[in-house]
Design a protein around this motif. Structure first.
Motif, PDB file in Angstrom:
ATOM      1  N   ASP A  91       0.823  -1.208   0.000  1.00 40.26           N
ATOM      2  CA  ASP A  91       0.000   0.000   0.000  1.00 40.26           C
ATOM      3  C   ASP A  91       0.856   1.257   0.000  1.00 40.26           C
ATOM      4  N   GLU A  92       1.981   1.240   0.722  1.00 42.69           N
ATOM      5  CA  GLU A  92       2.860   2.409   0.742  1.00 42.69           C
ATOM      6  C   GLU A  92       3.497   2.652  -0.613  1.00 42.69           C
ATOM      7  N   VAL A  93       3.963   1.585  -1.236  1.00 43.99           N
ATOM      8  CA  VAL A  93       4.604   1.722  -2.548  1.00 43.99           C
ATOM      9  C   VAL A  93       3.594   2.237  -3.570  1.00 43.99           C
ATOM     10  N   ASN A  94       2.396   1.686  -3.554  1.00 42.90           N
ATOM     11  CA  ASN A  94       1.384   2.110  -4.514  1.00 42.90           C
ATOM     12  C   ASN A  94       0.901   3.535  -4.247  1.00 42.90           C
ATOM     13  N   ASP A  95       0.804   3.924  -2.986  1.00 44.38           N
ATOM     14  CA  ASP A  95       0.416   5.304  -2.675  1.00 44.38           C
ATOM     15  C   ASP A  95       1.421   6.287  -3.254  1.00 44.38           C
ATOM     16  N   SER A  96       2.704   5.984  -3.109  1.00 49.95           N
ATOM     17  CA  SER A  96       3.729   6.886  -3.634  1.00 49.95           C
ATOM     18  C   SER A  96       3.731   6.883  -5.162  1.00 49.95           C
ATOM     19  N   ALA A  97       3.551   5.705  -5.761  1.00 45.55           N
ATOM     20  CA  ALA A  97       3.492   5.637  -7.222  1.00 45.55           C
ATOM     21  C   ALA A  97       2.296   6.426  -7.746  1.00 45.55           C
ATOM     22  N   ASP A  98       1.167   6.277  -7.100  1.00 44.84           N
ATOM     23  CA  ASP A  98      -0.031   6.995  -7.543  1.00 44.84           C
ATOM     24  C   ASP A  98       0.126   8.501  -7.340  1.00 44.84           C
ATOM     25  N   ALA A  99       0.907   8.897  -6.325  1.00 42.05           N
ATOM     26  CA  ALA A  99       1.168  10.329  -6.118  1.00 42.05           C
ATOM     27  C   ALA A  99       1.986  10.902  -7.271  1.00 42.05           C
ATOM     28  N   VAL A 100       2.949  10.130  -7.777  1.00 42.27           N
ATOM     29  CA  VAL A 100       3.732  10.577  -8.932  1.00 42.27           C
ATOM     30  C   VAL A 100       2.834  10.698 -10.154  1.00 42.27           C
ATOM     31  N   ILE A 101       1.955   9.739 -10.361  1.00 44.48           N
ATOM     32  CA  ILE A 101       1.033   9.784 -11.497  1.00 44.48           C
ATOM     33  C   ILE A 101       0.106  10.999 -11.388  1.00 44.48           C
ATOM     34  N   ALA A 102      -0.393  11.267 -10.184  1.00 45.63           N
ATOM     35  CA  ALA A 102      -1.251  12.438  -9.987  1.00 45.63           C
ATOM     36  C   ALA A 102      -0.487  13.729 -10.269  1.00 45.63           C
ATOM     37  N   TRP A 103       0.795  13.767  -9.866  1.00 44.58           N
ATOM     38  CA  TRP A 103       1.612  14.948 -10.150  1.00 44.58           C
ATOM     39  C   TRP A 103       1.790  15.129 -11.655  1.00 44.58           C
ATOM     40  N   LEU A 104       2.036  14.049 -12.364  1.00 48.14           N
ATOM     41  CA  LEU A 104       2.154  14.134 -13.823  1.00 48.14           C
ATOM     42  C   LEU A 104       0.853  14.648 -14.441  1.00 48.14           C
ATOM     43  N   ASP A 105      -0.274  14.168 -13.937  1.00 41.61           N
ATOM     44  CA  ASP A 105      -1.573  14.619 -14.450  1.00 41.61           C
ATOM     45  C   ASP A 105      -1.786  16.106 -14.213  1.00 41.61           C
ATOM     46  N   SER A 106      -1.156  16.653 -13.170  1.00 40.75           N
ATOM     47  CA  SER A 106      -1.366  18.057 -12.804  1.00 40.75           C
ATOM     48  C   SER A 106      -0.530  19.026 -13.635  1.00 40.75           C
ATOM     49  N   LEU A 107       0.421  18.526 -14.419  1.00 42.27           N
ATOM     50  CA  LEU A 107       1.318  19.410 -15.150  1.00 42.27           C
ATOM     51  C   LEU A 107       0.563  20.214 -16.199  1.00 42.27           C
ATOM     52  N   THR A 108       0.838  21.496 -16.224  1.00 44.28           N
ATOM     53  CA  THR A 108       0.210  22.367 -17.217  1.00 44.28           C
ATOM     54  C   THR A 108       0.760  22.094 -18.602  1.00 44.28           C
ATOM     55  N   VAL A 109       2.072  21.963 -18.697  1.00 44.59           N
ATOM     56  CA  VAL A 109       2.725  21.637 -19.965  1.00 44.59           C
ATOM     57  C   VAL A 109       2.913  20.127 -20.018  1.00 44.59           C
ATOM     58  N   LYS A 110       2.223  19.495 -20.942  1.00 43.91           N
ATOM     59  CA  LYS A 110       2.272  18.036 -21.036  1.00 43.91           C
ATOM     60  C   LYS A 110       3.477  17.605 -21.865  1.00 43.91           C
ATOM     61  N   PRO A 111       4.284  16.680 -21.352  1.00 42.47           N
ATOM     62  CA  PRO A 111       5.453  16.206 -22.116  1.00 42.47           C
ATOM     63  C   PRO A 111       5.033  15.329 -23.284  1.00 42.47           C
ATOM     64  N   THR A 112       5.899  15.231 -24.274  1.00 39.12           N
ATOM     65  CA  THR A 112       5.618  14.358 -25.413  1.00 39.12           C
ATOM     66  C   THR A 112       5.780  12.888 -25.045  1.00 39.12           C
ATOM     67  N   SER A 113       6.591  12.602 -24.049  1.00 36.02           N
ATOM     68  CA  SER A 113       6.769  11.245 -23.530  1.00 36.02           C
ATOM     69  C   SER A 113       7.379  11.365 -22.136  1.00 36.02           C
ATOM     70  N   VAL A 114       7.335  10.279 -21.377  1.00 30.50           N
ATOM     71  CA  VAL A 114       7.867  10.295 -20.013  1.00 30.50           C
ATOM     72  C   VAL A 114       8.769   9.090 -19.800  1.00 30.50           C
ATOM     73  N   GLY A 115      10.006   9.338 -19.358  1.00 32.31           N
ATOM     74  CA  GLY A 115      10.928   8.301 -18.935  1.00 32.31           C
ATOM     75  C   GLY A 115      11.200   8.435 -17.448  1.00 32.31           C
ATOM     76  N   LEU A 116      11.685   7.370 -16.846  1.00 36.13           N
ATOM     77  CA  LEU A 116      11.893   7.323 -15.401  1.00 36.13           C
ATOM     78  C   LEU A 116      13.312   6.859 -15.084  1.00 36.13           C
ATOM     79  N   LEU A 117      13.928   7.502 -14.091  1.00 41.20           N
ATOM     80  CA  LEU A 117      15.226   7.067 -13.585  1.00 41.20           C
ATOM     81  C   LEU A 117      15.191   7.170 -12.068  1.00 41.20           C
ATOM     82  N   GLY A 118      15.513   6.065 -11.400  1.00 35.17           N
ATOM     83  CA  GLY A 118      15.498   6.082  -9.947  1.00 35.17           C
ATOM     84  C   GLY A 118      16.650   5.298  -9.359  1.00 35.17           C
TER      85      GLY A 118
END
Length: 222
Positions: A91-118
């Motif tokens: 549940d903790e991992v998914n909550d944080s992942a969903d928070a990142v997705i929600a942040w991406l949804d909130s962006l005013t300028v939408k990227p042409t694609s999204v890559g991830l590095l962690g």
């Protein structure tokens, strides 16, 4: 005389937009791909952003701060509770992942694609984000990270689409449990088009060769 009531603790997991470090102004993000950086346990958004000058120039880079304060004595942030028997809480991992997705949804300028590095916990977040929303992300880089236990609904789609994933780790990393390495070794080939490299003599970190490999991988997948 009664004191002022204390504010309730926030109940939702969110990414602080004011803590995000960007490589470009909002005006310069239009029509460009995005690379999201996610730091390790007890660290901060400025950590991986130090890699920005060594990464490709085309993507806009956004370094996120994990949503939870790491426990004392660490002066940093975490994506989920560390050192839990059996692996991180789903549940903790998914909550944080969903928070990142929600942040991406909130962006005013939408990227042409999204890559991830962690890195480390951030690497675990890369794979969890792919599992939560397989169609959203073009590729992922997992540096000294791992896949979390359990099954996710997106695993079936990943087994079919097999997005590009780079997994780099050191031969003397004593932070990531052997069980997590075995689990990731089994999971990645079935759910990604895997590029992997093991760095001789490297502990829990990223070396110069790892940065060069990351750059080449991103360039291939833009």
């Amino acid at each position: 005389m009664s004191s002022e009531p204390s504010s309730p603790e926030p109940t939702s997991t969110v990414i602080d937009p004011d803590a995000v470090i960007w490589s470009a102004s909002e005006a310069d993000r239009e029509g460009r791909p995005l690379l999201v950086l996610m730091h390790g346990y007890g660290s901060h958004e400025g950590d991986l952003f130090g890699l920005a000058p060594s990464l490709p120039l085309e993507p806009v880079i956004a370094a996120l701060r994990a949503p939870h304060a790491a426990p004392w004595p660490l002066d940093g942030w975490s994506w989920f509770t560390a050192k839990v028997e059996g692996g991180p809480r789903r549940d903790e991992v998914n909550d944080s992942a969903d928070a990142v997705i929600a942040w991406l949804d909130s962006l005013t300028v939408k990227p042409t694609s999204v890559g991830l590095l962690g890195f480390s916990q951030g690497g675990a977040m890369v794979l969890q984000l792919l599992r939560r929303d397989p169609k959203r992300f073009g590729y992922g880089l997992v540096m000294s990270g791992f896949v979390t236990p359990g099954d996710e609904p997106g695993d079936v789609e990943l087994a079919e689409s097999k997005p590009p994933v780079f997994w780099g780790r050191g031969t003397i990393d004593e932070v990531i449990a052997d069980s997590a390495i075995v689990r990731t070794t089994d999971w990645l080939p079935a759910h990604s088009t895997l590029s992997g490299r093991i760095y001789e003599g490297l502990g829990h970190g990223i070396n110069s060769q790892g940065v060069a490999d990351a750059r080449a991988f991103i360039e291939r997948n833009l």
